[in-house]
Write a protein that holds these residues in place. Sequence first.
Motif, PDB file in Angstrom:
ATOM      1  N   UNK A   1       0.836  -1.200   0.000  1.00  5.45           N
ATOM      2  CA  UNK A   1       0.000   0.000   0.000  1.00  5.45           C
ATOM      3  C   UNK A   1       0.873   1.253   0.000  1.00  5.45           C
ATOM      4  N   UNK A   2       1.919   1.241   0.813  1.00  5.80           N
ATOM      5  CA  UNK A   2       2.838   2.386   0.868  1.00  5.80           C
ATOM      6  C   UNK A   2       3.540   2.553  -0.473  1.00  5.80           C
ATOM      7  N   UNK A   3       4.037   1.451  -1.015  1.00  5.84           N
ATOM      8  CA  UNK A   3       4.723   1.446  -2.314  1.00  5.84           C
ATOM      9  C   UNK A   3       3.813   2.043  -3.395  1.00  5.84           C
ATOM     10  N   UNK A   4       2.599   1.536  -3.476  1.00  5.32           N
ATOM     11  CA  UNK A   4       1.650   1.984  -4.496  1.00  5.32           C
ATOM     12  C   UNK A   4       1.268   3.442  -4.308  1.00  5.32           C
ATOM     13  N   UNK A   5       1.032   3.838  -3.063  1.00 11.01           N
ATOM     14  CA  UNK A   5       0.610   5.211  -2.795  1.00 11.01           C
ATOM     15  C   UNK A   5       1.691   6.213  -3.189  1.00 11.01           C
ATOM     16  N   UNK A   6       2.942   5.910  -2.938  1.00 13.18           N
ATOM     17  CA  UNK A   6       4.019   6.823  -3.310  1.00 13.18           C
ATOM     18  C   UNK A   6       4.098   6.958  -4.824  1.00 13.18           C
ATOM     19  N   UNK A   7       3.937   5.860  -5.541  1.00 14.05           N
ATOM     20  CA  UNK A   7       3.927   5.929  -7.001  1.00 14.05           C
ATOM     21  C   UNK A   7       2.730   6.758  -7.477  1.00 14.05           C
ATOM     22  N   UNK A   8       1.551   6.534  -6.889  1.00 15.29           N
ATOM     23  CA  UNK A   8       0.364   7.304  -7.263  1.00 15.29           C
ATOM     24  C   UNK A   8       0.566   8.794  -7.018  1.00 15.29           C
ATOM     25  N   UNK A   9       1.174   9.149  -5.887  1.00 17.43           N
ATOM     26  CA  UNK A   9       1.423  10.556  -5.575  1.00 17.43           C
ATOM     27  C   UNK A   9       2.399  11.182  -6.571  1.00 17.43           C
ATOM     28  N   UNK A  10       3.356  10.402  -7.032  1.00  8.58           N
ATOM     29  CA  UNK A  10       4.306  10.910  -8.030  1.00  8.58           C
ATOM     30  C   UNK A  10       3.622  11.074  -9.385  1.00  8.58           C
ATOM     31  N   UNK A  11       2.809  10.094  -9.763  1.00 10.74           N
ATOM     32  CA  UNK A  11       2.114  10.169 -11.048  1.00 10.74           C
ATOM     33  C   UNK A  11       1.156  11.355 -11.078  1.00 10.74           C
TER      34      UNK A  11
ATOM     35  N   UNK B   1      10.787  10.593   6.549  1.00  7.24           N
ATOM     36  CA  UNK B   1      11.705   9.561   7.030  1.00  7.24           C
ATOM     37  C   UNK B   1      10.899   8.297   7.342  1.00  7.24           C
ATOM     38  N   UNK B   2      11.589   7.180   7.396  1.00  5.39           N
ATOM     39  CA  UNK B   2      10.936   5.914   7.731  1.00  5.39           C
ATOM     40  C   UNK B   2      10.218   6.033   9.068  1.00  5.39           C
ATOM     41  N   UNK B   3      10.901   6.592  10.051  1.00  6.48           N
ATOM     42  CA  UNK B   3      10.299   6.729  11.385  1.00  6.48           C
ATOM     43  C   UNK B   3       9.067   7.625  11.367  1.00  6.48           C
ATOM     44  N   UNK B   4       9.166   8.767  10.686  1.00  5.45           N
ATOM     45  CA  UNK B   4       8.029   9.693  10.655  1.00  5.45           C
ATOM     46  C   UNK B   4       6.821   9.099   9.945  1.00  5.45           C
ATOM     47  N   UNK B   5       7.062   8.430   8.811  1.00  6.15           N
ATOM     48  CA  UNK B   5       5.938   7.832   8.089  1.00  6.15           C
ATOM     49  C   UNK B   5       5.329   6.697   8.903  1.00  6.15           C
TER      50      UNK B   5
ATOM     51  N   UNK C   1       8.169  -2.081   8.216  1.00  5.23           N
ATOM     52  CA  UNK C   1       7.245  -2.174   7.088  1.00  5.23           C
ATOM     53  C   UNK C   1       7.477  -1.018   6.123  1.00  5.23           C
ATOM     54  N   UNK C   2       7.631   0.182   6.662  1.00  3.93           N
ATOM     55  CA  UNK C   2       7.918   1.348   5.820  1.00  3.93           C
ATOM     56  C   UNK C   2       9.272   1.170   5.142  1.00  3.93           C
ATOM     57  N   UNK C   3      10.251   0.695   5.898  1.00  2.00           N
ATOM     58  CA  UNK C   3      11.585   0.472   5.335  1.00  2.00           C
ATOM     59  C   UNK C   3      11.524  -0.521   4.182  1.00  2.00           C
ATOM     60  N   UNK C   4      10.707  -1.556   4.306  1.00  2.00           N
ATOM     61  CA  UNK C   4      10.561  -2.544   3.234  1.00  2.00           C
ATOM     62  C   UNK C   4       9.990  -1.895   1.975  1.00  2.00           C
ATOM     63  N   UNK C   5       8.983  -1.033   2.147  1.00  2.00           N
ATOM     64  CA  UNK C   5       8.394  -0.329   1.000  1.00  2.00           C
ATOM     65  C   UNK C   5       9.436   0.575   0.348  1.00  2.00           C
ATOM     66  N   UNK C   6      10.182   1.319   1.155  1.00  6.08           N
ATOM     67  CA  UNK C   6      11.208   2.216   0.629  1.00  6.08           C
ATOM     68  C   UNK C   6      12.297   1.434  -0.103  1.00  6.08           C
ATOM     69  N   UNK C   7      12.685   0.286   0.455  1.00  7.56           N
ATOM     70  CA  UNK C   7      13.706  -0.539  -0.191  1.00  7.56           C
ATOM     71  C   UNK C   7      13.237  -1.025  -1.562  1.00  7.56           C
ATOM     72  N   UNK C   8      11.975  -1.430  -1.630  1.00  6.71           N
ATOM     73  CA  UNK C   8      11.423  -1.892  -2.911  1.00  6.71           C
ATOM     74  C   UNK C   8      11.329  -0.736  -3.911  1.00  6.71           C
TER      75      UNK C   8
ATOM     76  N   UNK D   1      15.416   7.426  -4.620  1.00  9.26           N
ATOM     77  CA  UNK D   1      16.838   7.243  -4.333  1.00  9.26           C
ATOM     78  C   UNK D   1      17.110   7.773  -2.935  1.00  9.26           C
ATOM     79  N   UNK D   2      18.155   7.249  -2.321  1.00  9.23           N
ATOM     80  CA  UNK D   2      18.513   7.650  -0.963  1.00  9.23           C
ATOM     81  C   UNK D   2      19.840   8.388  -0.964  1.00  9.23           C
ATOM     82  N   UNK D   3      19.913   9.380  -0.102  1.00  8.99           N
ATOM     83  CA  UNK D   3      21.166  10.098   0.125  1.00  8.99           C
ATOM     84  C   UNK D   3      21.508   9.882   1.601  1.00  8.99           C
TER      85      UNK D   3
END
Length: 124
Positions: free
Chosen positions: A15-25, A37-41, A51-58, A66-68
Amino acid sequence: MFSIDLTSRIPIYEQIYTKIIELAISGTLNENDQLPSVRNLAKDTGVNPNTVAKAYQELERKGVIYSVPGRGSFIADMDNNIFQEASLLEFEKSAVTAMKWGVSADTMKQRIDLVFKRNKEVST
């Protein structure tokens, strides 16, 4: 930023993965915009940080973000094929819904042609 459906059969990280893509589109998130940040989300959505970290990694693995180190995660190049594919999947869902409501293939084709014509006029 967005909410998670804890009762959904769709895993939370998806859901997190999909929502971020939808927000970008949709243009809500743009290229180089920083994500929470992972903690804030995790805190905002009430889910485990892993769980958030897993979505971000994917998302990073697919080239969506991308991560800095020390700065966070950001939306990647919007020309990325993942955004095109996600847009087409949304289009397919809409087309199926339209078919269920009785919209003919000819009507959909006419509408697609109209969308291209309108957007060509806007971009020139």
